[in-house]
Design a protein around this motif. Sequence first.
Motif: not given
Length: 73
Positions: A32-51
């Motif tokens: 999930p860490l790598f999936l969220l990092i990849g998702l964070n490249l395209f979508l900028k969500v505030k709480r995603l960085n905390k997760i």
Amino acid sequence: MGCGLQRSLLLIYQGEFVSAFYMYPAVYTLIPLFLLIGLNLFLKVKRLNKIINLLAILSISIIIINFILKFLN
């Protein structure tokens, strides 16, 4: 000789989830860490960085604990 990440990913692909955990326990936090990092490249969500930060700290902790336990045995 390596950490076991690739072998544990192969075990997950084959449906052997418990064996994958014993091979490399951090695999379930790294996926999930790598999936969220990849998702964070395209979508900028505030709480995603905390997760992402929480998963990174958890993954590193599991990796270190697993290394120490394997070293002691």
